[in-house]
Design a protein around this motif. Structure first.
Motif, short mmCIF file in Angstrom:
data_model
loop_
_atom_site.label_atom_id
_atom_site.label_comp_id
_atom_site.label_asym_id
_atom_site.label_seq_id
_atom_site.Cartn_x
_atom_site.Cartn_y
_atom_site.Cartn_z
N GLY A 9 -28.03 74.15 -87.42
CA GLY A 9 -26.72 73.70 -87.90
C GLY A 9 -26.86 72.54 -88.83
O GLY A 9 -27.86 71.80 -88.79
N ALA A 10 -25.90 72.40 -89.70
CA ALA A 10 -25.87 71.23 -90.57
C ALA A 10 -25.45 70.03 -89.74
O ALA A 10 -24.54 70.11 -88.91
CB ALA A 10 -24.89 71.44 -91.71
N GLY A 11 -26.13 68.91 -89.94
CA GLY A 11 -25.78 67.68 -89.23
C GLY A 11 -25.00 66.76 -90.16
O GLY A 11 -25.51 66.32 -91.19
N ILE A 12 -23.76 66.50 -89.82
CA ILE A 12 -22.89 65.64 -90.63
C ILE A 12 -22.75 64.33 -89.88
O ILE A 12 -21.98 64.22 -88.92
CB ILE A 12 -21.52 66.30 -90.87
N ALA A 13 -23.54 63.35 -90.28
CA ALA A 13 -23.62 62.10 -89.53
C ALA A 13 -22.78 61.01 -90.18
O ALA A 13 -22.87 60.78 -91.39
CB ALA A 13 -25.07 61.64 -89.44
N VAL A 14 -21.98 60.36 -89.37
CA VAL A 14 -21.17 59.23 -89.82
C VAL A 14 -21.59 58.01 -89.01
O VAL A 14 -21.44 57.98 -87.79
CB VAL A 14 -19.66 59.50 -89.63
N ARG A 15 -22.15 57.03 -89.69
CA ARG A 15 -22.54 55.78 -89.02
C ARG A 15 -21.35 54.82 -89.09
O ARG A 15 -20.84 54.52 -90.16
CB ARG A 15 -23.77 55.16 -89.68
N ALA A 58 -29.26 82.20 -86.25
CA ALA A 58 -28.31 82.86 -87.15
C ALA A 58 -27.79 81.87 -88.17
O ALA A 58 -27.52 80.71 -87.84
CB ALA A 58 -27.15 83.47 -86.35
N LEU A 59 -27.64 82.34 -89.40
CA LEU A 59 -27.10 81.55 -90.49
C LEU A 59 -25.90 82.25 -91.10
O LEU A 59 -25.81 83.48 -91.08
CB LEU A 59 -28.14 81.34 -91.59
N GLY A 60 -25.00 81.47 -91.68
CA GLY A 60 -23.88 82.03 -92.42
C GLY A 60 -24.27 82.35 -93.85
O GLY A 60 -25.45 82.43 -94.20
N ASP A 61 -23.24 82.50 -94.69
CA ASP A 61 -23.49 82.79 -96.10
C ASP A 61 -23.02 81.64 -96.98
O ASP A 61 -22.31 81.82 -97.96
CB ASP A 61 -22.81 84.11 -96.51
N ASP A 62 -23.43 80.44 -96.60
CA ASP A 62 -22.98 79.24 -97.29
C ASP A 62 -24.16 78.41 -97.76
O ASP A 62 -25.32 78.79 -97.59
CB ASP A 62 -22.07 78.41 -96.38
N ALA A 63 -23.85 77.27 -98.38
CA ALA A 63 -24.91 76.41 -98.91
C ALA A 63 -25.80 75.84 -97.81
O ALA A 63 -27.00 75.60 -98.03
CB ALA A 63 -24.28 75.26 -99.72
N SER A 88 -19.54 80.95 -91.43
CA SER A 88 -20.02 79.57 -91.55
C SER A 88 -21.25 79.32 -90.69
O SER A 88 -21.30 79.74 -89.53
CB SER A 88 -18.92 78.59 -91.12
N THR A 89 -22.21 78.66 -91.26
CA THR A 89 -23.35 78.17 -90.49
C THR A 89 -22.87 77.08 -89.54
O THR A 89 -21.94 76.34 -89.86
CB THR A 89 -24.42 77.61 -91.44
N MET A 90 -23.47 77.01 -88.38
CA MET A 90 -23.08 75.98 -87.41
C MET A 90 -23.14 74.59 -88.04
O MET A 90 -24.02 74.29 -88.86
CB MET A 90 -24.01 75.99 -86.19
N ALA A 91 -22.19 73.75 -87.67
CA ALA A 91 -22.19 72.37 -88.13
C ALA A 91 -21.88 71.44 -86.97
O ALA A 91 -21.08 71.77 -86.08
CB ALA A 91 -21.16 72.16 -89.25
N GLY A 92 -22.54 70.30 -86.96
CA GLY A 92 -22.28 69.28 -85.95
C GLY A 92 -21.90 67.97 -86.59
O GLY A 92 -22.52 67.56 -87.58
N VAL A 93 -20.86 67.34 -86.09
CA VAL A 93 -20.44 66.03 -86.57
C VAL A 93 -20.95 64.98 -85.58
O VAL A 93 -20.66 65.05 -84.39
CB VAL A 93 -18.91 65.95 -86.71
N ILE A 94 -21.73 64.05 -86.10
CA ILE A 94 -22.40 63.06 -85.26
C ILE A 94 -21.87 61.67 -85.61
O ILE A 94 -21.96 61.24 -86.76
CB ILE A 94 -23.93 63.10 -85.49
N LEU A 111 -23.26 81.33 -85.07
CA LEU A 111 -24.12 81.36 -83.88
C LEU A 111 -23.45 82.11 -82.73
O LEU A 111 -24.11 82.72 -81.89
CB LEU A 111 -24.47 79.95 -83.42
N ASP A 112 -22.10 82.08 -82.71
CA ASP A 112 -21.37 82.80 -81.68
C ASP A 112 -21.49 84.32 -81.84
O ASP A 112 -21.15 85.07 -80.92
CB ASP A 112 -19.89 82.41 -81.69
N ASP A 113 -21.97 84.76 -83.01
CA ASP A 113 -22.13 86.20 -83.26
C ASP A 113 -23.51 86.71 -82.87
O ASP A 113 -23.77 87.92 -82.94
CB ASP A 113 -21.88 86.52 -84.74
N LEU A 114 -24.41 85.81 -82.49
CA LEU A 114 -25.74 86.23 -82.08
C LEU A 114 -25.64 86.97 -80.74
O LEU A 114 -24.92 86.53 -79.84
CB LEU A 114 -26.64 85.00 -81.93
N THR A 115 -26.33 88.10 -80.61
CA THR A 115 -26.21 88.94 -79.43
C THR A 115 -27.58 89.27 -78.85
O THR A 115 -28.61 89.16 -79.54
CB THR A 115 -25.50 90.27 -79.76
N PRO A 116 -27.62 89.72 -77.59
CA PRO A 116 -28.89 90.19 -77.03
C PRO A 116 -29.52 91.31 -77.85
O PRO A 116 -30.76 91.41 -77.92
CB PRO A 116 -28.49 90.67 -75.62
#
Length: 294
Positions: A9-15, A58-63, A88-94, A111-116
């Motif tokens: 996932g993309a990490g979007i960090a705000v200090r 799993a990845l989306g179709d984004d940058a 969308s690729t997973m993203a986390g806001v930190i 990532l929620d679309d990933l299956t066994p």
């Protein structure tokens, strides 16, 4: 070879100068967008320790997806099994406080679309893997099938149960190394899970080091204190990836945990996740000093 199954996932960090109250807006913050996802971080940590690593996520179709592939190419991580999906690729806001403490919110995206079934398509990777590392940032059925598929192929399994989620106790019992932090460990104790004597639990405790529990007993290994903590975000993933690489290289349990303690301790001294993950030479140097004092 190490196979890492789980998340990118993309990490979007705000200090922030301090955590805002409800409804409050705080200025004087700084923004950084980088790489994240526990499994990708763990794969990078293992690769930087010299391990051969494949990643299944799993990845989306984004940058963010293109950026991820560039990272893995640079780190020498095989990503041929990564699922490409529309979305969308997973993203986390930190949110990172001045103390280095962090708070994280995650939007799972594809990532929620990933299956066994996606795992079944890559049975050859499980067959080739000596060691499989799994986290819980993917759907529970995927986690449980990854564990059982790994054991069907006689692979050693490390489960990093983060974020803590209810799992079948019968499936958890198949794991060779159960590596939670303190809060995750407490969650599974409340859930009633009790590790088998044949299973190894490595409890990561931050500034208190790590505790190893096996059928032979329990031992707590000392931490490697740092004069300044800058950012704790990637420390746990650095521990897991380094621990996996050490086991894959043939190290015994205790020295593998010691190496992981040292690597994760170095990680908290650098801002952002990927820049904070140390290479093998840095860990070797710090490990020598650590062993002299412990």
């Amino acid at each position: 070879m190490i196979l890492v199954v789980g998340s990118y996932g993309a990490g979007i960090a705000v200090r922030v100068p301090r955590v805002p109250e409800g409804g409050e807006t705080i200025a004087d913050s700084t923004l950084n967008i980088g790489h994240g996802g526990k499994s990708s971080n763990q794969a990078v940590a293992a690769a930087r320790q010299g391990a051969s690593v494949s990643l299944l996520t799993a990845l989306g179709d984004d940058a963010f997806a293109e950026s991820a592939r560039t990272l893995w190419d640079e780190e020498g991580i095989d990503h041929s099994a990564v699922k490409a999906s529309s979305g969308s690729t997973m993203a986390g806001v930190i949110i990172v406080e001045p103390s280095g403490e962090n708070r994280i919110a995650i939007a799972p995206g594809v990532l929620d679309d990933l299956t066994p079934d996606d795992l079944e398509q890559h049975r050859s990777l499980f067959a080739a893997a000596d060691l499989v590392v799994i986290c819980l940032e993917v759907p529970t059925p995927v986690v449980e099938r990854a564990i059982t598929l790994a054991k069907e192929n006689d692979s050693t399994v490390i489960l990093n149960p983060a974020p803590a989620t209810s799992l079948s106790h019968e499936v958890i019992a198949q794991v060779d190394y159960f590596v939670p932090n303190q809060s995750e460990h407490e969650f599974y104790v409340r859930e009633g899970y009790q590790a088998l004597p044949t299973q190894t639990v490595v409890l990561t405790q931050g500034v208190d080091g790590a505790t190893i529990t096996t059928g032979d007993g329990t031992e707590t290994l000392a931490p490697l204190p740092q004069p300044q903590v800058v950012d704790t975000t990637g420390a746990g993933d650095t521990f897991v990836g380094t621990f996996a690489a050490a086991l894959d290289a043939g190290e015994d349990l205790r020295p593998a945990v010691q190496r992981a303690i040292v690597a994760s301790s170095l990680a908290v001294t650098v801002a952002e996740v990927i820049p904070s993950i140390p290479g093998r030479a840095a860990v070797d140097d710090a490990l020598t000093n650590y062993l002299h004092t412990n």
